[in-house]
Scaffold this motif. Sequence first.
Motif, mmCIF file in Angstrom:
data_model
loop_
_atom_site.group_PDB
_atom_site.id
_atom_site.type_symbol
_atom_site.label_atom_id
_atom_site.label_comp_id
_atom_site.label_asym_id
_atom_site.label_seq_id
_atom_site.Cartn_x
_atom_site.Cartn_y
_atom_site.Cartn_z
ATOM 1 N N ASN A 475 35.501 21.924 4.361
ATOM 2 C CA ASN A 475 35.941 23.161 3.702
ATOM 3 C C ASN A 475 34.811 23.840 2.940
ATOM 4 O O ASN A 475 34.896 25.013 2.592
ATOM 5 C CB ASN A 475 37.095 22.867 2.739
ATOM 6 N N ARG A 476 33.761 23.068 2.676
ATOM 7 C CA ARG A 476 32.589 23.611 1.978
ATOM 8 C C ARG A 476 31.422 23.844 2.929
ATOM 9 O O ARG A 476 30.268 23.918 2.509
ATOM 10 C CB ARG A 476 32.198 22.665 0.833
ATOM 11 N N LYS A 477 31.751 23.945 4.211
ATOM 12 C CA LYS A 477 30.799 24.348 5.263
ATOM 13 C C LYS A 477 29.641 23.362 5.428
ATOM 14 O O LYS A 477 28.518 23.749 5.721
ATOM 15 C CB LYS A 477 30.233 25.754 4.978
ATOM 16 N N ILE A 478 29.907 22.066 5.220
ATOM 17 C CA ILE A 478 28.894 21.034 5.425
ATOM 18 C C ILE A 478 29.145 20.342 6.753
ATOM 19 O O ILE A 478 30.260 19.858 7.015
ATOM 20 C CB ILE A 478 28.914 19.989 4.294
ATOM 21 N N SER A 479 28.124 20.298 7.583
ATOM 22 C CA SER A 479 28.247 19.653 8.894
ATOM 23 C C SER A 479 27.496 18.329 8.883
ATOM 24 O O SER A 479 26.361 18.238 8.423
ATOM 25 C CB SER A 479 27.670 20.570 9.976
ATOM 26 N N LEU A 480 28.147 17.275 9.397
ATOM 27 C CA LEU A 480 27.559 15.936 9.378
ATOM 28 C C LEU A 480 28.310 15.060 10.374
ATOM 29 O O LEU A 480 29.499 15.266 10.622
ATOM 30 C CB LEU A 480 27.684 15.345 7.957
ATOM 31 N N ASP A 481 27.611 14.088 10.955
ATOM 32 C CA ASP A 481 28.290 13.104 11.797
ATOM 33 C C ASP A 481 28.917 12.063 10.871
ATOM 34 O O ASP A 481 28.344 11.005 10.592
ATOM 35 C CB ASP A 481 27.284 12.448 12.756
ATOM 36 N N PHE A 482 30.120 12.376 10.387
ATOM 37 C CA PHE A 482 30.763 11.562 9.369
ATOM 38 C C PHE A 482 31.044 10.141 9.855
ATOM 39 O O PHE A 482 30.895 9.176 9.099
ATOM 40 C CB PHE A 482 32.072 12.225 8.916
ATOM 41 N N TYR A 483 31.450 10.005 11.097
ATOM 42 C CA TYR A 483 31.857 8.678 11.581
ATOM 43 C C TYR A 483 30.659 7.767 11.796
ATOM 44 O O TYR A 483 30.777 6.543 11.687
ATOM 45 C CB TYR A 483 32.700 8.835 12.849
ATOM 46 N N GLU A 484 29.485 8.339 12.067
ATOM 47 C CA GLU A 484 28.274 7.525 12.151
ATOM 48 C C GLU A 484 27.921 6.959 10.787
ATOM 49 O O GLU A 484 27.353 5.870 10.673
ATOM 50 C CB GLU A 484 27.110 8.359 12.698
ATOM 51 N N GLN A 485 28.258 7.698 9.749
ATOM 52 C CA GLN A 485 27.944 7.286 8.384
ATOM 53 C C GLN A 485 29.174 6.789 7.626
ATOM 54 O O GLN A 485 29.206 6.789 6.395
ATOM 55 C CB GLN A 485 27.327 8.475 7.622
#
Length: 541
Positions: A475-485
Amino acid sequence: MKKKYQYIVPTLLAFVLAVGIFIGGKLHFDDSPEKLFSTNSKKDKLNRLIDYIDYEYVDDIDTDSIVDVTVNNILGKLDPHSVYIPRSEMEEVSENMKGDFVGIGISFYMYRDTITVIRTIKNGPSHKSGIKAGDRILIADKDTLFGRRIANNEIVSTLKGKIGTKVDLKVFRKSDNRTLDVTVTRDRVPIRSVDSYYMLTSDMGYIKINRFAESTFGEFKDALRKLKLRGAEKLVLDLRDNPGGYLGIAEKLADEFLEDDKLILFTKNKKGRVKKAFATKKGDFEDKPVYVLINERSASASEIIAGALQDNDIGTIVGRRSFGKGLVQREMDLGDGSAVRLTVSRYYTPTGRSIQRSYKKGHRDYYQTFMERYRNGEMVSVDSIKVADSLKFVTPGGKIVYGGGGIIPDVFVPIGTNEEEAVESMDGAEFFSRFVFEHLEQDRTRYSYLSKNEFLDDFRVDDILFDEFIQFVLNRKISLDFYEQEDKIKDFLKANIAEQLFSPNLSAQIKGEHDAMLDKVKELDQDIFNQAEVGAIKLKD
């Protein structure tokens, strides 16, 4: 008139700057204050110019801002670490370096449109008055503090005051759905420079220091005493991201690990006068294993400690090359509430190293060169660190060390992946803290059944909370491979819950469970233990 004004003001600034640089070049800081600030024609010229602008110039000009610009421009021609501190910033800077301020002792968020307490400082004024995490402060001495966006500095200013004075607060407690009247007596509130301390293993303590303020040595001694009572015979001193502070405090802390009469450092001023600092008999952790953690943001006083231990063949420096600041500043009052921190000498490690990076090409190049470390590969490989043979030194124990741009660690630990660093950056930017705060706001009783040790040993962040955090970040426009981390993110969520419910020490302990540098320290310590065991067997045979 406006066009004419646009041309005149830059001309005035240029002239004032030229005069300022000329005067600056004539200052001798070994002179007495009376001689330094005595009247002479050069200073009169600058004063007259400011008076002419004040009284004769066609438009109203803020001459204070002209003087501030002039001072900054003068210092900009010197080195990157000589800086001007305006009067508006002096109180905050002074409090930060002193290590306390007078207030009510809370950390807070402006949650929606209301000041909401994250936690109270243990045994601080608010804690003693019964204020709890989650309380909303609505009114302070008849000043309404809700229903509008208020800047943090305005809130802090309202809650600060003279020691012993009282502030009447109207507080809404969501958990009880009621409003309370609370009177808090302002008192000294510590600004901690020892972030955390805990037992890393059964015989190894850990202390994290974020800067070197007046209170740092006392905080360190208190933490060390408690760790020794818990069985600490070894120590990890974490100076990562520590930008430095008072030279004298760094000397006292280095003295804790060095034997009597060992050289800590020496300084040299423009006249070649050398001043040496030696260890005394006061050290409480001499002849015991110590590991010092540094990284690319460890500077100044942090580098003094790392350099003093490394050059005396004491302990092990672990991490990445430090920032490279080998200049000493002295803060000088300018008479109007502002001050200048002026570089007055260089410092050298015991072997004679200067670890100051070159700033001959100007301030911009100085910081761009620092950023080159990320691009040239030295953050991931020690072999990429550029060193000069002309800056090679040898310690008494035969170890080769280098000057000219920071402390190179004895044991290198590479920086994490971009994704791993992104998670840590989100933690620094308070994404985790803010999310956890809102999570706790939904129901602050959900963790009440857990003791501190039960939380540490048994609590696990579930997938529901993990997915809620992902949505919060998206919702704060941050993109990341969350499941890798996923593991790291869950650790940081647990650590932030621990900090808001229990203490920074518990939070640090949780984060430390998957810290690459701490893992390396444990590995090194185990290797030393194994070697000692082998040695003992051989002697026995």
